[in-house]
Design an enzyme around this catalytic site. Structure first.
Site, mmCIF file in Angstrom:
data_model
loop_
_atom_site.group_PDB
_atom_site.id
_atom_site.type_symbol
_atom_site.label_atom_id
_atom_site.label_comp_id
_atom_site.label_asym_id
_atom_site.label_seq_id
_atom_site.Cartn_x
_atom_site.Cartn_y
_atom_site.Cartn_z
ATOM 1 N N GLU A 58 -14.328 0.948 -26.060
ATOM 2 C CA GLU A 58 -14.998 -0.106 -25.314
ATOM 3 C C GLU A 58 -16.476 0.215 -25.165
ATOM 4 O O GLU A 58 -16.850 1.315 -24.762
ATOM 5 C CB GLU A 58 -14.363 -0.238 -23.926
ATOM 6 C CG GLU A 58 -14.886 -1.415 -23.125
ATOM 7 C CD GLU A 58 -14.147 -1.573 -21.806
ATOM 8 O OE1 GLU A 58 -14.728 -2.182 -20.898
ATOM 9 O OE2 GLU A 58 -13.018 -1.088 -21.685
ATOM 10 N N CYS A 59 -17.329 -0.757 -25.515
ATOM 11 C CA CYS A 59 -18.778 -0.493 -25.528
ATOM 12 C C CYS A 59 -19.522 -1.218 -24.423
ATOM 13 O O CYS A 59 -20.741 -1.091 -24.316
ATOM 14 C CB CYS A 59 -19.372 -0.890 -26.883
ATOM 15 S SG CYS A 59 -19.337 -2.673 -27.208
ATOM 16 N N THR A 60 -18.828 -1.964 -23.559
ATOM 17 C CA THR A 60 -19.490 -2.816 -22.581
ATOM 18 C C THR A 60 -20.507 -2.057 -21.747
ATOM 19 O O THR A 60 -21.633 -2.512 -21.524
ATOM 20 C CB THR A 60 -18.447 -3.457 -21.640
ATOM 21 O OG1 THR A 60 -17.471 -4.105 -22.437
ATOM 22 C CG2 THR A 60 -19.101 -4.457 -20.718
ATOM 23 N N HIS A 103 -22.064 0.672 -22.422
ATOM 24 C CA HIS A 103 -23.121 1.309 -23.182
ATOM 25 C C HIS A 103 -24.154 0.287 -23.661
ATOM 26 O O HIS A 103 -25.280 0.634 -23.962
ATOM 27 C CB HIS A 103 -22.542 2.017 -24.415
ATOM 28 C CG HIS A 103 -21.606 3.134 -24.104
ATOM 29 N ND1 HIS A 103 -22.011 4.286 -23.471
ATOM 30 C CD2 HIS A 103 -20.283 3.280 -24.335
ATOM 31 C CE1 HIS A 103 -20.973 5.101 -23.337
ATOM 32 N NE2 HIS A 103 -19.912 4.509 -23.851
#
Length: 327
Positions: free
Chosen positions: A75-77, A79
């Site tokens: 999950e990149c939210t 970052h």
């Protein structure tokens, strides 16, 4: 055939690239049901689980699945700069650490970790890399822009491509595998008239939208089509030309197409099939589940297919050469 397990699989956009290269998905996991049903529709032979990865004991699958590649897109939210000023969620970031038990259980030769480049600013990024290295992997830390792989989108991402046999892989190695020219945003647009527009100066149109459009018109002149860009950093003045790759597709509805009828500008939002095309996905891949917002989210969360295709082509090429030497 090279096999892979796909963690944080989304709707399978990255997997589509791997399959195009000649690989086969055997297990996929994602916490979002729309993503897993989409993945299953596109890759019916794969086992697909709807669950957070930390709630699964991968040792239960180790005897059944021994992949060549463990493909992960944590999950990149928290970052991403697309989240704006919202505080980052450490739990979201630490989904990356959750891949370690899967490495231990499945012992793949290859590990791929894809994320936004800002992940490198995360306090535990170096810990993640050193932990991967402690399992015997050589970590190739690459910064790749999908536009360099013939994708009609500027999408810059970090890829950790890790090999237990010590392979060194560079950005130049991957780019040299394809012969695709840079594609502009113009190429993703459905120009058939299927999607209806409204006059730009319609009642209740947000003033910020009008201002974005007027900045573009001032720069380009009248009767020139362009794209309004909502959300994210506004370094481009809130609009972009159709002659360059589309700016990064996100999980939000952020692109409006301005066209002209006589001397009157009209506006409509780009639609999921256009965004899917902007992700570099061919006609074989479908988004049959969810509403329009869900489909936009699937695209924004995805990995551009041609980038993953070239990574897997490089892996297959390396292993083929090794087999040739061995024989």
């Amino acid at each position: 055939m090279i096999t892979f397990v796909d963690l944080f699989c989304g709707g399978g956009l990255g997997a589509r690239g791997a399959v195009t290269a000649g690989a086969r998905p055997i297990l996929a996991v994602d916490a979002w049901d729309i993503a897993t049903t989409t993945y299953k529709s596109n890759f019916p032979s794969a086992e697909v689980l709807c669950s957070p990865i930390e709630q699964i004991d991968p040792r239960g699958f180790a005897g059944k699945h021994r992949p060549d590649v463990l493909l992960t897109s944590p999950e990149c939210t928290s970052h991403s700069i697309a989240r704006g000023a919202k505080p980052g969620c450490e739990q979201s970031k630490e989904t990356a650490i959750g891949i370690i038990p899967w490495i231990e259980a499945m012992e793949p030769r290859w590990l791929i970790v894809e994320n936004v480049n800002r992940m490198k600013k995360w306090g535990r990024h170096n810990e993640l890399v050193s932990t991967i290295e402690s399992y015997g992997y050589t970590v190739n830390d690459l910064f790749l822009n999908a536009a360099d792989f013939g994708v009609p989108q500027s999408r810059k991402r970090m890829f950790l491509i890790c090999d237990r046999q010590g392979s060194v892989i560079s950005r130049e190695h991957l780019i040299s595998l394809h012969k695709r020219e840079v594609k502009p945003a113009h190429s993703v647009i459905d120009w058939s008239g299927k999607y209806k527009s409204r006059p730009l100066y319609a009642e209740n149109r947000a003033q910020a939208t009008i201002e974005r459009a007027e900045r573009a018109i001032k720069k380009l002149g009248r009767k020139k089509d362009f794209i309004i860009v909502y959300y994210g950093s506004d370094y481009g003045g809130g609009w972009q030309s159709l002659d360059i790759p589309l700016r990064t597709v996100t999980t939000l509805d952020r692109f409006g197409l301005v066209t002209w009828k006589d001397n009157t500008p009209y506006l409509r939002m780009l639609q999921p099939p256009e965004l899917l095309k902007a992700m570099g996905v061919g006609s074989k891949h479908e988004l049959p589940h969810g509403n329009r917002r869900d489909k936009i989210k699937l695209c924004g969360n995805g990995v551009c297919s041609p980038v993953m295709e070239m990574i897997f082509k490089k892996i297959i090429l390396i292993e083929s050469k090794e087999m040739g030497l061995a024989s």
